[in-house]
Design a protein around this motif. Structure first.
Motif, PDB file in Angstrom:
ATOM      1  N   LEU A   1      80.669  13.194  23.202  1.00  0.00           N
ATOM      2  CA  LEU A   1      79.601  14.171  23.006  1.00  0.00           C
ATOM      3  C   LEU A   1      80.005  15.235  21.988  1.00  0.00           C
ATOM      4  CD1 LEU A   1      78.309  14.648  26.658  1.00  0.00           C
ATOM      5  CD2 LEU A   1      77.102  13.586  24.755  1.00  0.00           C
ATOM      6  N   LEU A   2      81.242  15.712  22.082  1.00  0.00           N
ATOM      7  CA  LEU A   2      81.713  16.706  21.113  1.00  0.00           C
ATOM      8  C   LEU A   2      81.795  16.108  19.718  1.00  0.00           C
ATOM      9  CD1 LEU A   2      84.489  18.518  23.167  1.00  0.00           C
ATOM     10  CD2 LEU A   2      82.253  19.408  22.500  1.00  0.00           C
ATOM     11  N   ALA A   3      82.273  14.859  19.621  1.00  0.00           N
ATOM     12  CA  ALA A   3      82.356  14.201  18.309  1.00  0.00           C
ATOM     13  C   ALA A   3      80.960  14.024  17.718  1.00  0.00           C
ATOM     14  CB  ALA A   3      83.051  12.849  18.442  1.00  0.00           C
ATOM     15  N   GLY A   4      80.013  13.617  18.542  1.00  0.00           N
ATOM     16  CA  GLY A   4      78.634  13.466  18.059  1.00  0.00           C
ATOM     17  C   GLY A   4      78.048  14.797  17.617  1.00  0.00           C
ATOM     18  N   GLY A   5      78.305  15.848  18.388  1.00  0.00           N
ATOM     19  CA  GLY A   5      77.827  17.176  18.000  1.00  0.00           C
ATOM     20  C   GLY A   5      78.452  17.650  16.705  1.00  0.00           C
ATOM     21  N   ALA A   6      79.762  17.405  16.557  1.00  0.00           N
ATOM     22  CA  ALA A   6      80.435  17.797  15.319  1.00  0.00           C
ATOM     23  C   ALA A   6      79.876  17.024  14.138  1.00  0.00           C
ATOM     24  CB  ALA A   6      81.939  17.555  15.444  1.00  0.00           C
ATOM     25  N   LEU A   7      79.618  15.738  14.330  1.00  0.00           N
ATOM     26  CA  LEU A   7      79.039  14.924  13.261  1.00  0.00           C
ATOM     27  C   LEU A   7      77.664  15.442  12.879  1.00  0.00           C
ATOM     28  CD1 LEU A   7      79.201  12.422  11.448  1.00  0.00           C
ATOM     29  CD2 LEU A   7      78.209  11.116  13.316  1.00  0.00           C
TER      30      LEU A   7
ATOM     31  N   VAL B   1      78.088  18.566  10.791  1.00  0.00           N
ATOM     32  CA  VAL B   1      78.540  18.240   9.434  1.00  0.00           C
ATOM     33  C   VAL B   1      77.381  17.702   8.610  1.00  0.00           C
ATOM     34  CG1 VAL B   1      79.998  16.653   8.119  1.00  0.00           C
ATOM     35  CG2 VAL B   1      80.957  17.903  10.042  1.00  0.00           C
ATOM     36  N   LEU B   2      76.601  16.803   9.181  1.00  0.00           N
ATOM     37  CA  LEU B   2      75.462  16.240   8.443  1.00  0.00           C
ATOM     38  C   LEU B   2      74.445  17.319   8.088  1.00  0.00           C
ATOM     39  CD1 LEU B   2      74.927  12.900  10.368  1.00  0.00           C
ATOM     40  CD2 LEU B   2      75.886  13.212   8.093  1.00  0.00           C
ATOM     41  N   LEU B   3      74.191  18.227   9.015  1.00  0.00           N
ATOM     42  CA  LEU B   3      73.256  19.313   8.717  1.00  0.00           C
ATOM     43  C   LEU B   3      73.791  20.221   7.615  1.00  0.00           C
ATOM     44  CD1 LEU B   3      72.048  20.215  12.324  1.00  0.00           C
ATOM     45  CD2 LEU B   3      70.744  19.079  10.523  1.00  0.00           C
ATOM     46  N   LEU B   4      75.091  20.504   7.648  1.00  0.00           N
ATOM     47  CA  LEU B   4      75.676  21.340   6.599  1.00  0.00           C
ATOM     48  C   LEU B   4      75.616  20.652   5.246  1.00  0.00           C
ATOM     49  CD1 LEU B   4      78.767  22.823   8.466  1.00  0.00           C
ATOM     50  CD2 LEU B   4      76.694  24.019   7.760  1.00  0.00           C
ATOM     51  N   ILE B   5      75.870  19.347   5.217  1.00  0.00           N
ATOM     52  CA  ILE B   5      75.789  18.600   3.954  1.00  0.00           C
ATOM     53  C   ILE B   5      74.362  18.625   3.429  1.00  0.00           C
ATOM     54  CG2 ILE B   5      75.912  16.288   2.955  1.00  0.00           C
ATOM     55  CD1 ILE B   5      78.335  15.792   4.788  1.00  0.00           C
ATOM     56  N   ARG B   6      73.410  18.389   4.309  1.00  0.00           N
ATOM     57  CA  ARG B   6      72.005  18.400   3.890  1.00  0.00           C
ATOM     58  C   ARG B   6      71.610  19.779   3.369  1.00  0.00           C
ATOM     59  NH1 ARG B   6      66.775  16.939   7.557  1.00  0.00           N
ATOM     60  NH2 ARG B   6      65.286  17.127   5.877  1.00  0.00           N
ATOM     61  N   ARG B   7      72.066  20.804   4.053  1.00  0.00           N
ATOM     62  CA  ARG B   7      71.750  22.172   3.636  1.00  0.00           C
ATOM     63  C   ARG B   7      72.357  22.488   2.273  1.00  0.00           C
ATOM     64  NH1 ARG B   7      73.820  27.518   6.740  1.00  0.00           N
ATOM     65  NH2 ARG B   7      72.831  29.040   5.403  1.00  0.00           N
ATOM     66  N   SER B   8      73.609  22.075   2.066  1.00  0.00           N
ATOM     67  CA  SER B   8      74.255  22.367   0.777  1.00  0.00           C
ATOM     68  C   SER B   8      73.607  21.581  -0.347  1.00  0.00           C
ATOM     69  CB  SER B   8      75.754  22.058   0.849  1.00  0.00           C
ATOM     70  OG  SER B   8      75.969  20.663   0.946  1.00  0.00           O
TER      71      SER B   8
END
Length: 162
Positions: A141-147, A150-157
């Motif tokens: 669950l933590l790994a999925g949340g971290a992923l 990360v994906l949201l940050l990449i999309r935002r950048s």
């Protein structure tokens, strides 16, 4: 037409053709080498797999080192920022914040008790099972949340770069 004309034009004789074929065959044999047996191919594949495994292990170690270093840098920057905010915050504001935090904790506890008293037993049992499952599978669950983060940050950048 004369049969001697093609010989005079440079048509090779059968003996010359045999010599050319032998020279070409010898050249190819030196270039290509002897045919590999199936055992040789299997050994070569195992060697290549071992090399790839070693390279993958090295990349994993390097990535882990970089992640640890980035985590340490982030932790240090966060601690410095927290200390700077604390140093610049007036004492009166800190006291009000502490009082507000205490009130929030108290109201939260009251709401928890109220919800526990008013929640039907079957719903509490299902909630307990869900919490137990979440605790048992904490790492995925933590790994999925971290992923997801990360994906949201990449999309935002990427959105900013357009």
């Amino acid at each position: 037409m004369n049969d001697e004309a093609p010989d005079q034009l440079g048509t090779p004789t059968p003996e010359e053709l045999r010599e050319q074929v032998e020279r070409a065959h010898d050249g190819l044999a030196r270039t290509v080498g002897p045919p590999a047996s199936e055992g040789d191919l299997a050994a070569q594949a195992k060697e290549k797999a071992a090399v790839v495994r070693e390279q993958a292990a090295a990349v994993r170690e390097q990535a882990a080192g970089k992640a640890a270093a980035a985590s340490d840098r982030l932790r240090e920057k966060t601690e410095r920022a927290a200390r700077a905010v604390e140093d610049r915050t007036p004492e009166a504001v800190r006291e009000k914040t502490a009082q507000a935090a205490a009130q929030v904790r108290e109201k939260t506890e009251q709401a928890r008790r109220y919800a526990a008293d008013r929640t039907p037993e079957p719903l509490r049992e299902k909630t307990d099972r869900a919490l137990t499952a979440a605790r048992a599978n904490r790492a995925p669950l933590l790994a999925g949340g971290a992923l997801l983060v990360v994906l949201l940050l990449i999309r935002r950048s990427r959105g900013r770069n357009r």
